[in-house]
Design a protein around this motif. Structure first.
Motif, short mmCIF file in Angstrom:
data_model
loop_
_atom_site.label_atom_id
_atom_site.label_comp_id
_atom_site.label_asym_id
_atom_site.label_seq_id
_atom_site.Cartn_x
_atom_site.Cartn_y
_atom_site.Cartn_z
N ASP A 903 0.72 -1.26 0.03
CA ASP A 903 0.00 -0.02 -0.08
C ASP A 903 0.67 1.27 -0.17
N TYR A 908 -3.98 1.14 -2.00
CA TYR A 908 -4.82 0.13 -2.36
C TYR A 908 -5.98 0.64 -3.55
N TYR A 910 -9.62 -0.34 -6.04
CA TYR A 910 -10.96 -0.77 -5.78
C TYR A 910 -10.86 -2.62 -6.09
N MET A 935 -9.49 1.72 3.50
CA MET A 935 -10.33 2.01 2.25
C MET A 935 -11.48 2.75 2.50
N ARG A 938 -10.37 6.29 3.69
CA ARG A 938 -9.94 6.81 2.55
C ARG A 938 -11.16 7.29 1.66
N TYR A 961 -14.19 5.74 -5.56
CA TYR A 961 -14.34 5.60 -4.35
C TYR A 961 -15.66 4.80 -4.17
N SER A 964 -15.09 1.44 -4.57
CA SER A 964 -14.40 0.88 -3.47
C SER A 964 -15.31 0.47 -2.14
#
Length: 995
Positions: A903, A908, A910, A935, A938, A961, A964
């Protein structure tokens, strides 16, 4: 003390050395993404790249590549070095340009005059040299220029050509009264000619050069004279851009067609006659200059000839194309195809001064210019290029809102309040010009270089002084590309601008004209659409070059401000220079980490890994520049897997590329394509529409291709007024009979999949039309008989898979088409059956992942895309191994993935949540929790920011995002972690309505 001249040369070369060392230390050691792989390959073997080519760059790149002395791994760094040295020489010429202009200011000799014999005092000398060093180094360390300096692209050399002609013109200005001064003008013409073979941006310096000439030759310049100078210099630009570059070859093509078709001469005789006539006209022009004793006419004729001499580098394009090299884009082997190549006709055009707006509907399609091909002993018209006709009321001046592409329409609405079906007003049109094309696509880039850059994410904004990183997405806040210069370069440049305007208005006007034409004028010419595949800041390097002159002159302004504090010239020079050097100092300190590519191997490793995914003698379908150009580099330069034939899907829509695919290339035999040229010539079978025939439930691919080859009436449908017809396909369902016994003998079906071998492949293309590239895929399936392995790169758009996914087998980074149907495809929803042993061998032993584990290497947005695909394949293999009960190897695969791509080095993405169930199953619950928490955190921070900060500019990031969070939530549910699932899916539901 040394003379000013010797010190000027010495310090200039020291600045050159500093820039060179910087670029060498940060140079990319291989071929980076986008066009670099193509340019390195084409330089190494003098191949034919995409239009309009860059023959001057290729010739020099070929010379540099020879210094590898047979070590092909050194070729890329040597061609990259060509850009580095081009950039260093640009910095050197910029230093001398600043010192020439600075000397006029310091010695109070504004305007155009010969000041070579004037010797500044010691203090004045060091002030002038300090100004040159500060301005040149500020440009050397500017974001866009530094980016171009460390990779094999044409923009560094283009900047060199611009710097060279400006410097040469200032040298002429100091010598204009000498009898032989016009030789400098002729040399400038030669450099302009050479620059045509690099990039056309250099031509935009001509108006500034024209005013230097006008001011030097005219004792009392007037407004009328200035307008005339601008008009004449603009005409010169137009004559070169339209008259010389495509105009002369077009005229030669007209001669060729006339003398072959009408007079009956053999091929190429029309071209010979044109050359004889053309040389005769040049001789006549020189004869007139002597008879009239016209120095101006003689100089103009010499300049014209030397532009042609420089432009003659383009002769390598048809010469090399005639040998049918492995990269031969557009196949410009004769004068007619060469003209098309120069005009970049394959890219289409955009309206500039007057044209249709986005809602305009064509009322007619007219036949435009003919495209000729050789047939027998004549040229025949292959097709007429279509020209759409629009109603006058649907057109407007300066059309900026012109594209009807649905994606473009969506992005237009982010900048201007428009409605589909309603003609945009001129105010809306100009609003898009000023807000997007000028503001977002020019001033944003300009300020990146001299104020600061927010991050490396596409659409990233300007980092103004005092901007806080609180609340920013981690990807932005921690990006090495988040560079703050505290606006000091901008402030110093503005000081220099005002100082020069007050003290030397004419030279300030010339620099301003250079800034205008290499900046905002390009904006008007390009007429950019509302979304680009990548940032285009490299286009405006000329404007940042011009502003760097003012940054240098800003040191003189600082010294002037210090007059009341420091009385001696030497002390003022020292303090002003030291203060000025803070600017490039901050720029190099901030920019080093994100411009240092010295350990970056991602692009070439990705190419080698993709090639090594394929079985021997394979056919590999790819799509797009970053999918393909690194592969070309790997094969052409390093000789990696030349048995694999790379077939670019977008190019398979052209006849010239299909012709190339039907020829041998290195170890690869011709592709098994049954169609003859007449079946895929441009304008023929460009697309086949779906015309449903209820009597035809499904189509045998082999029979279908036979009908296509016969141009059968059974497939024809009428369109338009009924006078023209197209081949069509009557059903979306296709099938291919399989000789299972023969396939079993080949041994191409893994033992574990023999029960999945089918006697008939069936699929639904789900398309309203089949493009030529899809027709080629069907032809290969029908003709190949499984003799050669056929693959799609896993990065190809799924819309190009034609519904064949149930027959995909995942092998490394590519999907192989096999007559074995994955029984769980519909349930799993993932492309490609995973064969554990083969995938384990590829991912764990064959592939290279150099540098992806090093957190000190900066990977920008483009470089992070391919590692995400690695993670996807690692997770696919790990889950497949677990499904088969092989927990030990599954853990090895997971550990390997996070070892080669931690990482800290590659954040990282999706795909990473796909590992979570597998991690729990192999006893790594803590790591799974850490991934989910990281994740989710973030995504929460990023979505909160993007939802309140112009989120329309960051659609891709917003959607990533959201994906994710969805992946984390589903994975958490799968392992029974309801708390983490609730948090992730709750955030998803909170922000999803915004999309």
């Amino acid at each position: 003390m040394r003379s000013y001249k010797s010190l000027n040369n010495l310090v200039g070369w020291l600045v050159f050395a500093l820039a060179t060392i910087t670029y060498i230390l940060t140079l990319e050691p291989t071929a980076s993404f986008w066009d670099c792989g193509e340019f390195i390959a084409c330089s190494y073997k003098l191949l034919v790249p995409h239009p309009p080519g860059a023959p001057t760059f290729l010739l020099l790149g070929r010379l540099f590549s020879l210094l590898s002395f047979g070590d092909v791994t050194k070729v890329s760094v040597l061609v990259n070095m060509l850009s580095a040295l081009s950039s260093s020489f640009t910095v050197l010429f910029l230093f001398w340009i600043i010192t020439m202009m600075g000397k006029k200011l310091v010695l109070h000799r504004p305007g155009m005059n010969d000041d070579r014999n004037l010797e500044p005092t010691t203090g004045q000398t060091w002030l002038i040299l300090g100004a040159g060093a500060v301005g040149a180094l500020a440009y050397a360390f500017s974001d866009s220029f530094w980016f171009n300096a460390v990779e094999a692209e044409v923009y560094a050399m283009s900047s060199l050509c611009t710097a060279a002609v400006v410097w040469l013109m200032l040298k002429w200005e100091n010598r204009a009264d000498e009898a032989d001064s016009d030789r400098w003008l002729v040399l400038i013409a030669y450099v302009i000619g050479l620059s045509i073979g690099v990039h056309l941006l250099n031509l935009l310096a001509i108006p500034a050069l024209g005013f230097i000439y006008y001011y030097r030759r005219t004792k009392n310049p007037t407004l009328t004279g200035g307008i005339a100078t601008l008009a004449i210099s603009s005409v010169i630009v137009g004559l070169i851009l339209a008259g010389i570059i495509p105009g002369l070859p077009t005229l030669a093509g007209s001669f060729e067609v006339f003398f072959v078709n009408t007079v009956g001469l053999p091929f190429n005789w029309g071209l010979v006659i044109f050359l004889v006539v053309f040389v005769g006209l040049i001789w006549f022009g020189f004869r007139q200059s002597f008879q009239r004793r016209s120095r101006l006419l003689n100089t103009a004729m010499l300049a014209f000839v030397f532009i042609l001499i420089g432009y003659s580098s383009y002769l390598i394009v048809p010469i090399r194309s005639s040998y049918h090299p492995t990269i031969n884009e557009n196949d410009p082997e004769d004068v007619l195809s060469f003209v098309s190549y120069l005009k970049r006709e394959q890219y289409g055009d955009r309206p500039l001064l007057y044209g249709p707006q986005f809602n305009a509907q064509p009322v007619a399609q007219n036949e435009g210019a003919p495209r000729y091909v050789r047939k027998g002993d004549k040229y025949v018209v292959a097709e007429y290029r279509p020209e759409l006709e629009y109603r006058a009321e649907d057109k407007m001046l300066l059309p900026r809102l012109y594209s009807s592409d649905p994606m473009h329409m969506a992005y237009y609405k982010k900048w201007v309040d428009i409605q589909e079906g309603v003609k945009p007003t001129m105010g809306q049109n100009l609003s898009f010009l000023t807000r997007y094309q000028m503001g977002h696509m020019f001033w944003r880039y300009f300020l990146w270089n001299y104020v600061g850059r927010e991050s490396d994410i596409q659409q990233a904004g300007i980092l103004w002084p005092g901007a806080s990183s609180t609340g920013l997405p981690e990807r932005m806040a921690d990006s090495e590309a988040r560079n703050s210069f505290f606006a000091l370069p901008l402030i110093l440049g503005i000081l220099g601008l005002f100082y020069q305007v007050r003290r030397d208005g004419r030279n300030a006007f010339i620099v301003g004209l250079l800034f205008l034409f290499t900046g905002l004028a390009i904006v008007l010419y390009l007429n950019q659409p509302p979304i680009e595949p990548r940032e285009r800041d490299y286009t405006f390097a000329g404007a940042t070059f011009a502003f760097a002159i003012w940054i240098g002159l800003g040191v003189l302004a600082l010294a002037d401000l210090l007059k009341n504090v420091l009385k001696t010239d030497t002390s003022r020079a020292a303090v002003a220079t030291l203060l000025g050097l803070v600017v490039p100092g901050i720029m190099v300190a901030q920019g080093w980490d994100d411009h240092d590519r010295s350990d970056r191997y991602n692009s070439v490793d990705s190419a080698k890994n993709l090639l090594n995914s394929c079985a021997p003698n394979a056919i590999l379908f790819t799509n797009g520049d970053n999918d393909t150009f690194p592969l070309w580099y790997a094969q052409e330069v390093e000789g990696i897997r030349t048995d694999v034939r790379v077939a670019v899907l977008s190019y398979l829509n052209t006849d010239w590329y299909i012709d190339q695919m039907k020829r041998r290339a290195y170890k690869s035999q011709p592709l098994p394509i049954s169609m003859e040229n007449a079946n895929y010539a441009q304008g023929t079978n460009d697309y086949l529409p779906y015309a449903e025939n209820p009597a035809v439930k499904e189509i045998d691919v082999r029979q279908f291709m036979q009908l296509v080859n016969q141009n059968s009436d059974l497939l024809k449908v009428s369109y338009g007024d009924g006078s023209k017809s197209l081949l069509s396909f009557p059903s979306r369902k296709f099938y291919l009979p399989i000789d299972t016994a023969a396939v079993e003998k080949m041994g191409i079906i893994p033992a574990e999949r023999r029960k999945q071998l089918v006697p008939r492949m069936e699929w639904d293309v789900s398309k309203g039309a089949i493009e030529k590239k899809s027709l080629v895929i069907l032809d290969i399936l029908a003709t190949n008989n499984w003799q050669r392995p056929v693959y799609f790169s896993s990065t190809v758009d799924s819309r190009d898979f034609m519904g064949l996914q149930p027959y995909f087998q995942l092998e490394g980074m590519a999907y192989r088409i096999l007559p074995a149907k994955d029984p769980n495809y519909e349930e799993r929803g993932e492309e490609g059956y995973v064969t554990n042993d083969l995938m384990y061998e590829k991912l764990m032993k064959t592939f290279a992942y150099r540098g992806l584990n090093d957190p000190n290497i900066f990977y920008d947005e483009n470089n992070l895309r391919f590692p995400a695909n690695y993670r996807d394949k690692f997770s696919r293999l790990a889950n497949s191994l677990l499904a088969s009960g092989d927990k030990a190897r599954a853990k090895q695969v997971i550990d390997k993935c996070f070892e080669v791509m931690p990482d800290k080095a590659v954040p990282y993405d999706y795909y990473v949540p796909q590992f979570i169930p597998a991690l729990v199953e192999v006893g790594e619950k803590q790591r799974a929790n850490e991934i989910m928490d990281t994740m989710t955190g973030r995504a929460e921070q990023a979505l909160a920011y993007y939802s309140t900060h112009n989120s329309s500019m960051f659609d891709q990031e917003f959607q990533t995002y959201l994906l994710s969070l969805n992946s984390v939530g589903r994975a958490a549910q799968q392992i029974g972690d309801q708390q983490r699932a609730t948090k992730a899916l709750g955030l998803l539901q909170q922000y999803m309505p915004q999309r």
